[in-house]
Design a protein around this motif. Structure first.
Motif, PDB file in Angstrom:
ATOM      1  N   GLU A 111      17.710 -10.887  13.565  1.00  0.00           N
ATOM      2  CA  GLU A 111      18.850 -10.030  13.235  1.00  0.00           C
ATOM      3  C   GLU A 111      19.510  -9.487  14.505  1.00  0.00           C
ATOM      4  N   LYS A 112      18.678  -9.152  15.473  1.00  0.00           N
ATOM      5  CA  LYS A 112      19.226  -8.646  16.747  1.00  0.00           C
ATOM      6  C   LYS A 112      20.019  -9.745  17.449  1.00  0.00           C
ATOM      7  N   LEU A 113      19.476 -10.952  17.430  1.00  0.00           N
ATOM      8  CA  LEU A 113      20.177 -12.075  18.066  1.00  0.00           C
ATOM      9  C   LEU A 113      21.518 -12.324  17.378  1.00  0.00           C
ATOM     10  N   LYS A 114      21.516 -12.240  16.044  1.00  0.00           N
ATOM     11  CA  LYS A 114      22.761 -12.462  15.298  1.00  0.00           C
ATOM     12  C   LYS A 114      23.847 -11.515  15.774  1.00  0.00           C
ATOM     13  N   SER A 115      23.500 -10.264  15.979  1.00  0.00           N
ATOM     14  CA  SER A 115      24.558  -9.346  16.394  1.00  0.00           C
ATOM     15  C   SER A 115      24.984  -9.616  17.830  1.00  0.00           C
ATOM     16  N   ASN A 116      24.066 -10.061  18.693  1.00  0.00           N
ATOM     17  CA  ASN A 116      24.462 -10.468  20.050  1.00  0.00           C
ATOM     18  C   ASN A 116      25.469 -11.622  19.979  1.00  0.00           C
ATOM     19  N   LEU A 117      25.222 -12.554  19.068  1.00  0.00           N
ATOM     20  CA  LEU A 117      26.094 -13.738  18.990  1.00  0.00           C
ATOM     21  C   LEU A 117      27.475 -13.388  18.437  1.00  0.00           C
TER      22      LEU A 117
END
Ligand code: F6R
Length: 385
Positions: A303-309
């Motif tokens: 989920e954290k990676l998704k928001s970075n992307l």
């Protein structure tokens, strides 16, 4: 010798399922790791050690970085990792009960060898100084050295107390591929053996890990089947000069390895960042000329990676995502998504995702027309510092 392959690198990428089988052979049973594959004194040594210090260069250093995440997260063993050329010149503090692990494909890398010799010299001189009682330098005890190496008769295997050979077979392409994969297998076996001896993991975890490792050749085989999709994606890089690789956790060192491989063989400037660091600087680089490659396994950090992307997307960056079939990063047309893996565990995931990045840099290099097996300015074995 190349058979159906145009380059050794391509051949070696496709040899990885077998290289893993050969490296596991005789080192595990269906359910257990065989601690004795690290040598007859391994059990006694592992019993005593309290921390790990890994030293290596280049791709082998990246294998060490993955192992650090595993060591602390899964096995609760403190672990430091360092580039050999830094370790040897910084006058490091060496603590008792440390297992020093050098990792090398060739066994001849000058800096790695010098670092190992330095550790042995420190062990030697501190015990003799202590014996002579001339200084108040405390005696060093419980220092052991282990080398993970792909060449049986080499300088590193001669110097180390313990040796574990990767069975990748000869690696001819300058860019390391199958050696890296087997180094990770070796490190997984080592950590599991230490965890077992020191009882930092339950038997059920040991069983899970050995089962996972046995499935690895097949997982790699499945990853290799995505080659055509990766060939299509490689076109994106035809007119690019830069690329950014993002990952979190063990995928951060895998992103570093992906960036190194791309630089080495396609001469595209590539950098890797832990995805959480984006907004601390590299986000300023993002525009339509900067492809961003993200590795998105199905894990706690997804989920954290998704928001970075999404942050990258909002700045016009082109996203290329390698994800788990269930990760579901985006169906947005701004994202090129390869649904490449499924059912990978914490140990097998970084090894499997790395295969996709190897294929990507190989196919980008083909488009760029560079000398894949003999990149300019590089040597296979770096025997001078
Ligand atoms: C990159 C690469 C190098 C080596 C490094 C260490 O593809 O091959 O970065 O990993 O020179 O070499 P070894 O493992 O032989 O000590």
């Amino acid at each position: 010798e190349l058979g159906e392959h145009r380059h050794y690198m391509h051949k070696e990428i496709f040899e990885q399922p077998q290289a893993v089988i050969d490296t596991l052979e005789g080192r595990i049973t269906q359910e257990q790791v065989l601690v004795s594959s690290f040598g007859h004194q391994a059990e006694t040594v592992f019993q005593k050690i309290e921390r790990l210090h890994i030293i290596a260069c280049g791709t082998s250093y990246h294998a060490g970085m993955v192992a650090k995440y595993w060591a602390e997260d899964i096995f609760r063993i403190p672990c430091q990792v360092e580039v050999a050329s830094e370790f040897r010149y910084r006058n490091p503090v060496v603590e008792n009960n440390t297992l020093f692990i050098t990792i090398s494909q060739s066994g001849e890398t000058a800096d790695t060898l010098a670092a190992l010799q330095q550790i042995k010299a420190m062990r030697q001189s501190q015990s003799s100084e202590h014996a002579a009682n001339e200084t108040n330098v405390p005696e060093l005890s419980g220092i052991s050295t282990l080398t993970i190496c792909n060449v049986a008769e080499s300088s590193l295997t001669r110097e180390a107390d313990m040796v574990f050979l990767t069975h990748a077979g000869p690696e001819i392409g300058v860019a390391s591929t199958k050696a890296f994969t087997t180094q990770l297998v070796a490190l997984a076996l080592l950590l599991t053996s230490i965890g077992k001896v020191k009882r930092t993991i339950p038997e059920s975890r040991e069983n899970l890990i050995t089962n996972g490792l046995q499935k690895l050749p097949n997982l790699i085989q499945q990853a290799l089947m995505h080659e055509q999709e990766i060939i299509d994606i490689a076109e994106t890089f035809a007119d690019k000069q830069h690329a950014l690789f993002l990952g979190r956790g063990t995928m951060y060192p895998i992103a570093m390895e992906g960036a190194l491989k791309l630089k080495e063989i396609s001469y595209i400037h590539a950098e890797a960042y832990p995805a959480g660091e984006l907004k601390h600087g590299p986000l300023a680089l993002i525009d339509e000329n900067m492809p961003v490659i993200a590795i998105a396994p199905l894990d706690d950090l997804l989920e954290k990676l998704k928001s970075n992307l999404q942050e990258v997307k909002a700045r016009g960056g082109q996203m290329i995502v390698f994800e788990d079939e269930r990760s579901d990063i985006s169906s947005d047309s701004g994202f090129k998504v390869v649904k490449a893996t499924t059912n990978v565990g914490r140990i097998t995931a970084p090894i499997t995702y790395n295969i996709l990045l190897q294929l990507l840099s190989y196919h980008v290099a083909l488009i760029k027309g560079t000398d894949v097996d003999q990149p300019r300015n590089l040597a296979k074995s770096v025997t001078v510092e």
